[in-house]
Design an enzyme around this catalytic site. Structure first.
Site, PDB file in Angstrom:
ATOM      1  CG  PHE A  27     -30.923  75.658  48.290  1.00  0.00           C
ATOM      2  CD1 PHE A  27     -31.687  76.565  47.579  1.00  0.00           C
ATOM      3  CD2 PHE A  27     -30.163  74.734  47.585  1.00  0.00           C
ATOM      4  CE1 PHE A  27     -31.697  76.557  46.195  1.00  0.00           C
ATOM      5  CE2 PHE A  27     -30.164  74.719  46.207  1.00  0.00           C
ATOM      6  CZ  PHE A  27     -30.941  75.630  45.501  1.00  0.00           C
ATOM      7  CB  ALA A  28     -35.720  76.176  48.230  1.00  0.00           C
ATOM      8  N   GLY A  61     -41.030  72.826  48.678  1.00  0.00           N
ATOM      9  CA  GLY A  61     -42.441  73.108  48.525  1.00  0.00           C
ATOM     10  C   GLY A  61     -43.227  71.852  48.825  1.00  0.00           C
ATOM     11  CB  ALA A  62     -46.818  71.108  48.514  1.00  0.00           C
ATOM     12  N   GLY A  66     -41.767  68.901  46.411  1.00  0.00           N
ATOM     13  CA  GLY A  66     -40.376  68.645  46.111  1.00  0.00           C
ATOM     14  C   GLY A  66     -39.431  69.550  46.861  1.00  0.00           C
ATOM     15  CE  LYS A  67     -37.286  67.858  51.749  1.00  0.00           C
ATOM     16  NZ  LYS A  67     -36.467  67.116  52.753  1.00  0.00           N
ATOM     17  CG  LEU A  68     -35.029  73.707  44.149  1.00  0.00           C
ATOM     18  CD1 LEU A  68     -35.596  75.104  44.182  1.00  0.00           C
ATOM     19  CD2 LEU A  68     -34.169  73.511  42.916  1.00  0.00           C
ATOM     20  CG  ASP A 118     -44.203  82.345  38.357  1.00  0.00           C
ATOM     21  OD1 ASP A 118     -44.784  83.358  38.790  1.00  0.00           O
ATOM     22  OD2 ASP A 118     -43.778  81.441  39.090  1.00  0.00           O
TER      23      ASP A 118
END
Length: 411
Positions: free
Chosen positions: A136-137, A139-140, A142-144, A256
């Site tokens: 469901f998400a 990035g450069a 990895g994934k979730l 963050d």
């Protein structure tokens, strides 16, 4: 220049070992920013229910220190010369839709042993009990994914080991170790619950509870940037402040804190997430313009000056403003423009005229340019509790006046 605070397991400011390799680059980037660079900074908006894979700017991970990175409870990693794409042969249990997902298959590949954490055996994921659902998400690096572990809904973060860069791989390994060590030692109702972690030759995996409500930023977006009801806004702000008081009490910094990293549980309580690995992309790739984190970042972090726990307090002030207004901070600016305005012109979000004075005071104190003026989270909790009491008292008085204005009736 501020002096970084001395914490038991934390080095702050410009003293991070991992900062040295890109310090010159970040200084050059800030120089461009200072000259008014108009680079696009739109966020990846990959908020999730178990962490975030969005990128940020100054993000040596929470709790960064040699002592933590070299923790004796973390096994050394064996290195293999295979890529994720080459590793997929005999998968574990994944949904049919993930048959072509190399990261998911690499995690479930039964040809290679699962490497866990010695001294933390209870945290090592048993992949036989892990069922992976859709991503469901991403990035450069990895994934979730949403999935289940022992029948419980979970968020599964998978990071890919860089194929051709030992330095990046080593850095990501350190980040993985740090996040796992952090999460395994943080137990609080307002911190996302850690379930476990493991390594495979080509990937790292961290599993946390799944927050069905998504992130606060997603929640506000779904509301079309309408303000959260005041009582709920203060309750959720209190959740964040209590969680952060606990984190700071353990001598850690989040670095963050933003609405993307605040997750909403089924009971509408807030869970703080994203304690490290999700922010690896900047340091492994150099300073990148593809981040929205500047909108919440304290000026001393933007300028790459020494900093301490008060950077989280600054970010909290921005988050509180978001909850009160429902808006994205500096929504008419790119994130780089916002960073320039914050640092060079002292710009802050505009506090609504009808804002409760105690809440206005908390916001403005939290985002003060001088970190020493910012309150600690223990004080923020007390101030918000007072605000909550004031709101409830006002509501009771209003209901009482309403009752008095109604004519009496006899049944």
């Amino acid at each position: 220049m501020l002096e970084g605070a001395k914490f038991n397991v934390l080095a702050v400011g410009n003293h991070h070992n991992n900062d040295n390799n890109y310090y010159a680059f970040t200084q050059e980037f800030y120089q461009k920013l200072n000259e008014g660079s108009n680079m696009s900074m739109e966020s990846m908006q990959t908020s999730n229910a178990g962490g975030s894979v969005s990128m940020s700017v100054d993000n040596s991970s929470v709790g960064s220190s040699d002592a933590l990175i070299g923790h004796p409870g973390l096994k050394p990693v064996r290195h293999y010369s295979l890529s994720v794409g080459q590793s997929v042969f005999r998968p574990g249990r994944v949904t049919h839709a993930l048959n072509d997902d190399a990261l998911a298959q690499a995690l479930m590949d039964t040809r290679y042993p699962t490497e866990g954490l010695t001294n933390y055996d209870e945290w090592t994921i048993d992949l036989r009990k892990l069922n992976m659902g859709p991503a469901f998400a991403q990035g450069a690096f990895g994934k979730l994914y949403k999935g289940t572990y022992n029948g419980e809904d979970v968020a599964i973060k998978i990071l890919e080991r860089p194929e051709n860069s030992p330095e990046k791989a080593q850095f990501m390994e350190q980040q993985f170790q740090q996040e796992v060590s952090m999460l395994a030692n943080l137990k609080h109702p307002n911190i996302v619950r850690f379930i476990g972690a493991c390594r495979k030759p080509m990937v790292w995996c961290i599993v946390t509870e799944y927050a069905k409500g998504g992130s606060v930023r997603q929640f506000l977006t779904r509301r079309q940037n309408r303000a959260v009801p005041l009582k709920l806004a203060v309750k959720q702000a209190l959740d964040v402040a209590r969680g952060m008081a606990y984190v700071h009490g353990r001598n850690f910094i989040h670095r963050d804190l933003k609405s993307d990293n605040l997750l909403i549980s089924a009971d509408k309580s807030i869970k703080i997430a994203d304690f490290g690995v999700a922010r690896i992309e900047v340091q492994t790739e150099g300073m990148t313009p593809e981040t929205g984190t500047y909108r919440w970042m304290a000026p001393e972090m933007i300028q790459h000056r020494a900093y301490n726990q008060k950077v989280d307090v600054y970010s909290f002030g921005i988050v509180l403003w978001e909850l009160i207004t429902g808006l994205l901070p500096f929504q008419n600016m790119t994130a780089v423009q916002a960073a320039f305005a914050v640092v060079n012109r002292g710009v802050r979000p505009t506090v609504p005229n009808d804002c409760l004075p105690v809440l206005s005071d908390i916001m403005t104190r939290c985002w003060d340019a001088n970190p020493e003026v910012r309150p600690c989270f223990v004080e923020v909790v007390k101030l918000l509790e007072a605000a909550e009491t004031e709101i409830m008292t006002t509501a009771r008085k209003a209901r009482f006046r309403c009752c008095l204005s109604q004519p009496m009736t006899i049944d």
